[in-house]
Design a protein around this motif. Structure first.
Motif, PDB file in Angstrom:
ATOM      1  N   GLU A   1       0.856  -1.183   0.000  1.00  0.00           N
ATOM      2  CA  GLU A   1       0.000   0.000   0.000  1.00  0.00           C
ATOM      3  C   GLU A   1       0.893   1.235   0.000  1.00  0.00           C
ATOM      4  N   ILE A   2       0.649   2.150  -0.931  1.00  0.00           N
ATOM      5  CA  ILE A   2       1.391   3.407  -0.983  1.00  0.00           C
ATOM      6  C   ILE A   2       0.421   4.526  -0.633  1.00  0.00           C
ATOM      7  N   LYS A   3       0.749   5.269   0.423  1.00  0.00           N
ATOM      8  CA  LYS A   3      -0.195   6.248   0.948  1.00  0.00           C
ATOM      9  C   LYS A   3       0.514   7.574   1.251  1.00  0.00           C
ATOM     10  N   THR A   4      -0.293   8.576   1.554  1.00  0.00           N
ATOM     11  CA  THR A   4       0.207   9.869   1.997  1.00  0.00           C
ATOM     12  C   THR A   4      -0.438  10.208   3.333  1.00  0.00           C
ATOM     13  N   ALA A   5       0.392  10.498   4.312  1.00  0.00           N
ATOM     14  CA  ALA A   5      -0.101  10.887   5.638  1.00  0.00           C
ATOM     15  C   ALA A   5      -0.159  12.410   5.727  1.00  0.00           C
ATOM     16  N   LEU A   6      -1.208  12.912   6.338  1.00  0.00           N
ATOM     17  CA  LEU A   6      -1.374  14.348   6.576  1.00  0.00           C
ATOM     18  C   LEU A   6      -1.688  14.545   8.050  1.00  0.00           C
ATOM     19  N   THR A   7      -0.767  15.147   8.775  1.00  0.00           N
ATOM     20  CA  THR A   7      -0.986  15.377  10.195  1.00  0.00           C
ATOM     21  C   THR A   7      -0.136  16.552  10.665  1.00  0.00           C
ATOM     22  N   ARG A   8      -0.724  17.430  11.470  1.00  0.00           N
ATOM     23  CA  ARG A   8      -0.023  18.587  12.048  1.00  0.00           C
ATOM     24  C   ARG A   8       0.674  19.423  10.964  1.00  0.00           C
ATOM     25  N   GLY A   9       0.077  19.506   9.795  1.00  0.00           N
ATOM     26  CA  GLY A   9       0.658  20.268   8.701  1.00  0.00           C
ATOM     27  C   GLY A   9       1.769  19.548   7.962  1.00  0.00           C
ATOM     28  N   ILE A  10       2.018  18.283   8.326  1.00  0.00           N
ATOM     29  CA  ILE A  10       3.072  17.483   7.703  1.00  0.00           C
ATOM     30  C   ILE A  10       2.453  16.594   6.622  1.00  0.00           C
ATOM     31  N   GLU A  11       3.027  16.623   5.452  1.00  0.00           N
ATOM     32  CA  GLU A  11       2.617  15.727   4.368  1.00  0.00           C
ATOM     33  C   GLU A  11       3.771  14.774   4.086  1.00  0.00           C
ATOM     34  N   MET A  12       3.542  13.487   4.259  1.00  0.00           N
ATOM     35  CA  MET A  12       4.620  12.509   4.120  1.00  0.00           C
ATOM     36  C   MET A  12       4.107  11.245   3.439  1.00  0.00           C
ATOM     37  N   ASP A  13       4.782  10.833   2.374  1.00  0.00           N
ATOM     38  CA  ASP A  13       4.438   9.592   1.692  1.00  0.00           C
ATOM     39  C   ASP A  13       5.054   8.408   2.425  1.00  0.00           C
ATOM     40  N   TYR A  14       4.367   7.295   2.388  1.00  0.00           N
ATOM     41  CA  TYR A  14       4.902   6.069   2.983  1.00  0.00           C
ATOM     42  C   TYR A  14       4.288   4.870   2.281  1.00  0.00           C
ATOM     43  N   CYS A  15       4.922   3.727   2.444  1.00  0.00           N
ATOM     44  CA  CYS A  15       4.333   2.490   1.937  1.00  0.00           C
ATOM     45  C   CYS A  15       4.382   1.453   3.040  1.00  0.00           C
ATOM     46  N   CYS A  16       3.509   0.480   2.968  1.00  0.00           N
ATOM     47  CA  CYS A  16       3.452  -0.543   4.001  1.00  0.00           C
ATOM     48  C   CYS A  16       2.992  -1.872   3.410  1.00  0.00           C
ATOM     49  N   PHE A  17       3.393  -2.944   4.070  1.00  0.00           N
ATOM     50  CA  PHE A  17       2.998  -4.289   3.669  1.00  0.00           C
ATOM     51  C   PHE A  17       3.257  -5.223   4.853  1.00  0.00           C
ATOM     52  N   GLY A  18       2.804  -6.458   4.737  1.00  0.00           N
ATOM     53  CA  GLY A  18       3.048  -7.449   5.777  1.00  0.00           C
ATOM     54  C   GLY A  18       1.811  -7.747   6.609  1.00  0.00           C
ATOM     55  N   ARG A  19       1.801  -8.940   7.200  1.00  0.00           N
ATOM     56  CA  ARG A  19       0.639  -9.424   7.945  1.00  0.00           C
ATOM     57  C   ARG A  19       0.892  -9.551   9.440  1.00  0.00           C
ATOM     58  N   GLY A  20       2.111  -9.281   9.874  1.00  0.00           N
ATOM     59  CA  GLY A  20       2.466  -9.520  11.265  1.00  0.00           C
ATOM     60  C   GLY A  20       1.878  -8.521  12.239  1.00  0.00           C
ATOM     61  N   GLU A  21       1.898  -8.882  13.511  1.00  0.00           N
ATOM     62  CA  GLU A  21       1.383  -8.008  14.566  1.00  0.00           C
ATOM     63  C   GLU A  21       2.424  -6.998  15.029  1.00  0.00           C
ATOM     64  N   LYS A  22       3.701  -7.331  14.871  1.00  0.00           N
ATOM     65  CA  LYS A  22       4.763  -6.401  15.248  1.00  0.00           C
ATOM     66  C   LYS A  22       4.965  -5.374  14.136  1.00  0.00           C
ATOM     67  N   VAL A  23       5.618  -4.268  14.488  1.00  0.00           N
ATOM     68  CA  VAL A  23       5.860  -3.197  13.513  1.00  0.00           C
ATOM     69  C   VAL A  23       7.363  -3.052  13.275  1.00  0.00           C
ATOM     70  N   PHE A  24       7.735  -2.991  12.000  1.00  0.00           N
ATOM     71  CA  PHE A  24       9.122  -2.764  11.594  1.00  0.00           C
ATOM     72  C   PHE A  24       9.136  -1.557  10.668  1.00  0.00           C
ATOM     73  N   VAL A  25       9.882  -0.529  11.041  1.00  0.00           N
ATOM     74  CA  VAL A  25       9.916   0.724  10.290  1.00  0.00           C
ATOM     75  C   VAL A  25      11.282   0.893   9.625  1.00  0.00           C
ATOM     76  N   ILE A  26      11.266   1.283   8.351  1.00  0.00           N
ATOM     77  CA  ILE A  26      12.478   1.521   7.572  1.00  0.00           C
ATOM     78  C   ILE A  26      12.570   3.007   7.233  1.00  0.00           C
ATOM     79  N   LEU A  27      13.715   3.599   7.507  1.00  0.00           N
ATOM     80  CA  LEU A  27      13.989   4.980   7.118  1.00  0.00           C
ATOM     81  C   LEU A  27      15.145   4.963   6.124  1.00  0.00           C
ATOM     82  N   PRO A  28      14.875   5.265   4.860  1.00  0.00           N
ATOM     83  CA  PRO A  28      15.922   5.181   3.836  1.00  0.00           C
ATOM     84  C   PRO A  28      16.909   6.336   3.921  1.00  0.00           C
ATOM     85  N   GLY A  29      17.983   6.220   3.154  1.00  0.00           N
ATOM     86  CA  GLY A  29      18.992   7.259   3.131  1.00  0.00           C
ATOM     87  C   GLY A  29      18.610   8.435   2.251  1.00  0.00           C
TER      88      GLY A  29
END
Length: 263
Positions: A3-31
């Motif tokens: 899923e490729i989405k755009t988050a809008l919160t507190r005046g911040i616009e940030m694109d992100y993508c997500c996938f996976g079925r697990g209950e834990k969360v793993f976040v990647i911050l690219p270079g």
């Protein structure tokens, strides 16, 4: 499914993508990148496919509406704001290169948010090598020399073997870089030149794995070793056959991260 989405919160616009079925969360911050990374979510899901069963995987791009003056600390705050808006309360975090700098700031300021931290090809404060390299990239971006900028980045971060095998494809991206993308790149790059999180490093309380490379011609092996020496954390150093972008080059890189997360 990615899923490729755009988050809008507190005046911040940030694109992100997500996938996976697990209950834990793993976040990647690219270079640092001239182009946004989130549109390549499908490739990301393939690269991190082994994580999908146990984790819900997120990759966060940089803020789309970033101000002209934008520090690494600002990036960390904005990323956390989006993460919190998505309802994420606890996560394992992997940051590569500039993403590792952002990740350090997040772990320092929000210890309850970060369960485990993986830092790849990064440092806790700028050094002469990085300043020289990054300033050369900034100069090319200011001159709107997209092809030369992309070439300079590729030749700095990839090994000779990678450039010999895939250089034509990697360099072709330079023909598609727009003036707007180069303008957006400049404040992100400048933030690295002044970055210094060393004073708060020891306050990181979660388990940390540092992945580094002997032939890192950007943030340097010495930069990674300073983090290890100050945190007394786990570390693995790849040999001279890889470059700064060892996180893309080494076949065992992602399995090594997953092994650490499962400990």
């Amino acid at each position: 499914m990615v899923e490729i989405k755009t988050a809008l919160t507190r005046g911040i616009e940030m694109d992100y993508c997500c996938f996976g079925r697990g209950e834990k969360v793993f976040v990647i911050l690219p270079g640092l990148s001239v182009k946004k990374v989130s549109p390549y979510g499908e490739s990301l899901s393939q690269a991190f496919g082994a994580f999908a069963e146990e984790y819900r995987v997120y990759l966060f791009d940089r803020r789309s509406n970033a101000p002209a003056s934008y520090s690494i600390e600002d990036m960390a705050e904005d990323t956390v704001a989006v993460i919190q808006a998505l309802g994420i309360k606890r996560m394992s975090l992997f940051g590569a290169s500039q993403g590792g700098m952002i990740a350090q700031c997040m772990a320092i300021r929000y210890p309850d948010l970060v369960e485990k931290l993986v830092l790849g090809s990064t440092f806790c404060r700028n050094n002469d090598t990085a300043r020289k390299v990054i300033r050369s990239w900034i100069g090319l971006a200011e001159e709107k020399r997209g092809y030369d900028l992309n070439r300079a980045i590729c030749e700095s971060i990839y090994s000779r073997a990678t450039m010999d095998s895939y250089g034509e494809v990697l360099l072709s991206v330079g023909d598609r870089i727009t003036p707007e993308e180069m303008e957006r790149f400049i404040p992100f790059a400048r933030s690295i030149v002044s970055f210094d999180a060393s004073s708060g490093l020891e306050s990181i309380s979660c388990p940390v794995l540092v992945l580094a490379c002997e032939e890192d011609r950007v943030t340097t092996l010495a930069g990674a070793k300073e983090i290890v020496e100050r945190l007394h954390c786990e570390c693995y150093v790849y040999g001279r056959e890889y470059g700064h972008a060892v996180f893309d080059e080494a076949a065992d890189y992602r399995p090594r991260i997953l092994e650490f997360l499962k400990k």
